[in-house]
Design a protein around this motif. Structure first.
Motif, PDB file in Angstrom:
ATOM      1  N   VAL A   1       0.822  -1.017  -0.354  1.00  0.00           N
ATOM      2  CA  VAL A   1       0.071   0.062  -0.001  1.00  0.00           C
ATOM      3  C   VAL A   1       0.903   1.227  -0.063  1.00  0.00           C
ATOM      4  O   VAL A   1       1.761   1.026   0.574  1.00  0.00           O
ATOM      5  CB  VAL A   1      -0.911   0.159   1.120  1.00  0.00           C
ATOM      6  N   LYS A   2       0.231   2.153  -0.375  1.00  0.00           N
ATOM      7  CA  LYS A   2       0.898   3.799  -0.356  1.00  0.00           C
ATOM      8  C   LYS A   2      -0.234   4.519   0.046  1.00  0.00           C
ATOM      9  O   LYS A   2      -1.555   4.496  -0.245  1.00  0.00           O
ATOM     10  CB  LYS A   2       1.623   4.113  -1.501  1.00  0.00           C
ATOM     11  N   LYS A   3       0.031   5.572   0.814  1.00  0.00           N
ATOM     12  CA  LYS A   3      -0.821   6.754   1.239  1.00  0.00           C
ATOM     13  C   LYS A   3      -1.423   7.525   0.060  1.00  0.00           C
ATOM     14  O   LYS A   3      -0.457   8.059  -0.888  1.00  0.00           O
ATOM     15  CB  LYS A   3      -0.414   7.622   2.407  1.00  0.00           C
ATOM     16  N   SER A   4      -2.637   7.754   0.106  1.00  0.00           N
ATOM     17  CA  SER A   4      -3.112   8.885  -0.820  1.00  0.00           C
ATOM     18  C   SER A   4      -3.909  10.026  -0.005  1.00  0.00           C
ATOM     19  O   SER A   4      -4.222   9.708   1.188  1.00  0.00           O
ATOM     20  CB  SER A   4      -4.083   8.218  -2.007  1.00  0.00           C
ATOM     21  N   VAL A   5      -4.535  10.730  -0.802  1.00  0.00           N
ATOM     22  CA  VAL A   5      -5.385  11.959  -0.033  1.00  0.00           C
ATOM     23  C   VAL A   5      -6.480  11.132   0.810  1.00  0.00           C
ATOM     24  O   VAL A   5      -6.689  11.727   1.930  1.00  0.00           O
ATOM     25  CB  VAL A   5      -5.970  13.028  -1.189  1.00  0.00           C
ATOM     26  N   ASN A   6      -7.191  10.117   0.186  1.00  0.00           N
ATOM     27  CA  ASN A   6      -8.354   9.749   0.805  1.00  0.00           C
ATOM     28  C   ASN A   6      -8.121   8.393   1.575  1.00  0.00           C
ATOM     29  O   ASN A   6      -9.222   7.750   1.727  1.00  0.00           O
ATOM     30  CB  ASN A   6      -9.384   9.439  -0.386  1.00  0.00           C
ATOM     31  N   GLY A   7      -6.969   8.087   1.798  1.00  0.00           N
ATOM     32  CA  GLY A   7      -6.658   6.527   2.542  1.00  0.00           C
ATOM     33  C   GLY A   7      -5.426   6.016   1.769  1.00  0.00           C
ATOM     34  O   GLY A   7      -4.640   6.536   1.518  1.00  0.00           O
ATOM     35  N   TYR A   8      -5.521   4.616   1.686  1.00  0.00           N
ATOM     36  CA  TYR A   8      -4.520   3.950   1.081  1.00  0.00           C
ATOM     37  C   TYR A   8      -4.813   3.550  -0.258  1.00  0.00           C
ATOM     38  O   TYR A   8      -6.076   3.152  -0.686  1.00  0.00           O
ATOM     39  CB  TYR A   8      -4.254   2.767   1.871  1.00  0.00           C
ATOM     40  N   VAL A   9      -4.078   3.462  -1.296  1.00  0.00           N
ATOM     41  CA  VAL A   9      -4.240   2.603  -2.462  1.00  0.00           C
ATOM     42  C   VAL A   9      -3.129   1.320  -2.707  1.00  0.00           C
ATOM     43  O   VAL A   9      -2.061   1.526  -2.059  1.00  0.00           O
ATOM     44  CB  VAL A   9      -4.109   3.709  -3.558  1.00  0.00           C
ATOM     45  N   SER A  10      -3.671   0.548  -3.424  1.00  0.00           N
ATOM     46  CA  SER A  10      -2.691  -0.647  -3.688  1.00  0.00           C
ATOM     47  C   SER A  10      -1.360  -0.351  -4.338  1.00  0.00           C
ATOM     48  O   SER A  10      -1.325   0.657  -5.219  1.00  0.00           O
ATOM     49  CB  SER A  10      -3.448  -1.617  -4.470  1.00  0.00           C
ATOM     50  N   ASN A  11      -0.513  -1.188  -3.832  1.00  0.00           N
ATOM     51  CA  ASN A  11       0.877  -0.872  -4.491  1.00  0.00           C
ATOM     52  C   ASN A  11       1.716  -2.191  -4.517  1.00  0.00           C
ATOM     53  O   ASN A  11       2.964  -2.201  -4.472  1.00  0.00           O
ATOM     54  CB  ASN A  11       1.892   0.068  -3.686  1.00  0.00           C
ATOM     55  N   GLY A  12       0.975  -3.152  -4.448  1.00  0.00           N
ATOM     56  CA  GLY A  12       1.597  -4.376  -4.589  1.00  0.00           C
ATOM     57  C   GLY A  12       0.549  -5.566  -4.681  1.00  0.00           C
ATOM     58  O   GLY A  12      -0.524  -5.517  -4.765  1.00  0.00           O
ATOM     59  N   GLY A  13       1.086  -6.903  -4.717  1.00  0.00           N
ATOM     60  CA  GLY A  13       0.058  -8.034  -4.988  1.00  0.00           C
ATOM     61  C   GLY A  13      -0.685  -8.472  -3.571  1.00  0.00           C
ATOM     62  O   GLY A  13      -1.749  -8.358  -3.708  1.00  0.00           O
ATOM     63  N   ARG A  14       0.162  -8.670  -2.362  1.00  0.00           N
ATOM     64  CA  ARG A  14      -0.522  -8.654  -1.358  1.00  0.00           C
ATOM     65  C   ARG A  14      -0.558  -7.440  -0.599  1.00  0.00           C
ATOM     66  O   ARG A  14       0.175  -6.770  -0.349  1.00  0.00           O
ATOM     67  CB  ARG A  14       0.409  -9.798  -0.438  1.00  0.00           C
ATOM     68  N   VAL A  15      -1.690  -7.217  -0.226  1.00  0.00           N
ATOM     69  CA  VAL A  15      -2.041  -5.641  -0.116  1.00  0.00           C
ATOM     70  C   VAL A  15      -1.975  -5.320   1.460  1.00  0.00           C
ATOM     71  O   VAL A  15      -1.515  -4.628   1.918  1.00  0.00           O
ATOM     72  CB  VAL A  15      -3.385  -5.036  -0.799  1.00  0.00           C
ATOM     73  N   LEU A  16      -2.591  -6.400   2.247  1.00  0.00           N
ATOM     74  CA  LEU A  16      -2.756  -6.147   3.746  1.00  0.00           C
ATOM     75  C   LEU A  16      -3.255  -7.435   4.130  1.00  0.00           C
ATOM     76  O   LEU A  16      -3.873  -8.383   3.561  1.00  0.00           O
ATOM     77  CB  LEU A  16      -3.526  -5.063   4.227  1.00  0.00           C
ATOM     78  N   LEU A  17      -3.340  -7.578   5.541  1.00  0.00           N
ATOM     79  CA  LEU A  17      -3.701  -8.688   6.464  1.00  0.00           C
ATOM     80  C   LEU A  17      -4.578  -8.318   7.528  1.00  0.00           C
ATOM     81  O   LEU A  17      -4.309  -7.273   7.973  1.00  0.00           O
ATOM     82  CB  LEU A  17      -2.405  -9.571   6.905  1.00  0.00           C
TER      83      LEU A  17
END
Length: 419
Positions: free
Chosen positions: A361-377
């Motif tokens: 993930v990476k930060k954006s103005v409105n929260g997080y956007v995806s930046n990879g295959g596995r995004v979060l747990l």
């Protein structure tokens, strides 16, 4: 103390979350980190393998202790370099990390030190590899010798699948140099589990068992991934089994590495199969497993920094663990482990009794956007795996996006129940 963590994934976020609880840390940095870690640490835009910049940062910022998460900098010798610069680091040397970096080295090492593992042969030529498969039959396991981001292992259920894996690795070079040598192993039957330990030379301090799920889709279908979910501890792996695995596998490995002049300091991970004749090694890693770390570290009562300092200094860290279970499910980008989109808004998936560990993930103005295959747990702790699982899946059921997916059967496959 000023502490630096090297890495950017969910494993490193888990480490950062636990380290952030320590009263001993004044400044906690992570290089390069990800947007989801920014609440717990200062992210530093330095690549994990840019040793010159990392050394320079450590000196300029008076870093007292550095902890390494991923495998690539270990195999390239980050511990060696930091030690040359008189910088304190919790990580195995390049020489010790070869236990993960080369499957053929690892298998030969296990044979030398009588560590139980599957029978195997090593090949560089496709025709000889296929001739061996003709004799042995299927199912059979084909492994790329080098690092392949958790995707270089093919469990071939038919000879045709095995031949295809050989062609992919040795002919088409699908894993580049990592697949220039292949290890072909017997197929082990049983129940998989992971056993990690804090290690310094001959001192071995095991953690609770964990089980992860590598296949992308439900019912253990689809391609291998870096891991789609995990839980700890594993109810069907008894204390006696853990004691046996610690004595016959982890301790023998640590002692063997000392004996061969490549003493290990850091996290030694054993991926194991509980067979009818006892635990056997599937693979060794020279660092925390991912996603096992995300569920195991949540159960640690100790100050993680103090544990690592004690182990690094040859002391017993006197590990204590929560009498609970922890369960986590990975949310991945649609298409993973193949081609997937990035910069997709990440849904908010958190309740009072769950936690998030961020990876791609990476930060954006409105929260997080995806930046990879596995995004979060999405994880949870509870008295039982079943309770923790219920919390996680209730949280995940609120996800309203077809850009991400997750497995709905973590903990229910691989011969394990939620009891």
């Amino acid at each position: 103390m000023n502490v630096l963590v090297i890495g950017r994934g969910g494993r490193e976020h888990s480490m950062v979350m636990k380290l952030a609880e320590s009263d001993q840390i004044d400044h906690l940095y992570v290089a390069p980190g990800n947007g989801g870690m920014e609440d717990d640490a200062t992210c530093v835009p330095i690549e994990e393998t840019d040793f010159d910049s990392l050394v320079d940062f450590a000196k300029k910022n008076a870093i007292d202790f550095t902890i390494v998460g991923p495998e690539n900098p270990l195999l390239l010798g980050i511990a060696n370099r930091f030690k040359e610069e008189n910088l304190s680091i919790f990580a195995p040397t390049k020489e010790a990390s070869l236990i993960e970096g080369s499957k053929s080295f690892s298998k030969a090492f296990m044979k030398r030190h009588q560590i139980p593992t599957a029978d195997y042969e090593t090949f560089h030529e496709a025709d000889k590899a296929k001739a061996y498969i003709e004799v042995k039959g299927a199912p059979i396991v084909i492994k790329a010798d080098g690092l392949a981001a958790g995707k270089g292992v093919i469990v071939a259920l038919t000879k045709e699948e095995a031949f295809q894996a050989i062609d992919d690795m040795l002919v088409s070079k699908s894993f580049s140099d990592a697949g220039a040598t292949v290890v072909i192993e017997e197929f082990l039957q049983g129940r998989e589990f992971s056993l990690m330990a804090f290690v310094h030379e001959g001192n071995v301090f095991p953690m609770p068992t964990a089980r992860d799920h590598k296949r992308a889709y439900d019912n253990d279908q689809g391609p291998n991934t870096g891991g789609m979910g995990a839980f700890a501890p594993v109810a069907d792996i008894t204390d006696d089994i853990v004691s046996t695995a610690t004595r016959t596998i982890l301790q023998k490995a640590a002692d063997g590495l000392v004996a061969e002049g490549r003493a290990f300091t850091g996290i030694l991970y054993a991926g194991l199969m509980m067979t009818s004749s006892g635990p056997k090694v599937i693979e060794f890693n020279a660092r925390f497993g991912d996603p096992e770390t995300q569920v195991v570290l949540q159960l640690l009562k100790n100050d993680l920094l103090q544990v690592m300092l004690d182990v690094h200094n040859g002391k017993d860290p006197k590990l204590t663990w929560e009498d609970q279970s922890c369960f986590g499910v990975v949310v991945a980008s649609k298409g993973y482990p193949g081609i997937y989109n990035k910069n997709v808004p990440v849904p908010l998936l958190k309740e009072d009794n769950t936690f998030n560990v961020y990876a791609g993930v990476k930060k954006s103005v409105n929260g997080y956007v995806s930046n990879g295959g596995r995004v979060l747990l999405v994880g949870s702790k509870a008295d039982t795996i079943a309770e923790a699982s219920e919390s996680v899946y209730r949280t995940l059921s609120s996800m309203d996006s077809d850009e991400f997916f997750y497995r709905s059967d973590i903990g229910k496959t691989n011969e394990n129940s939620l009891a």
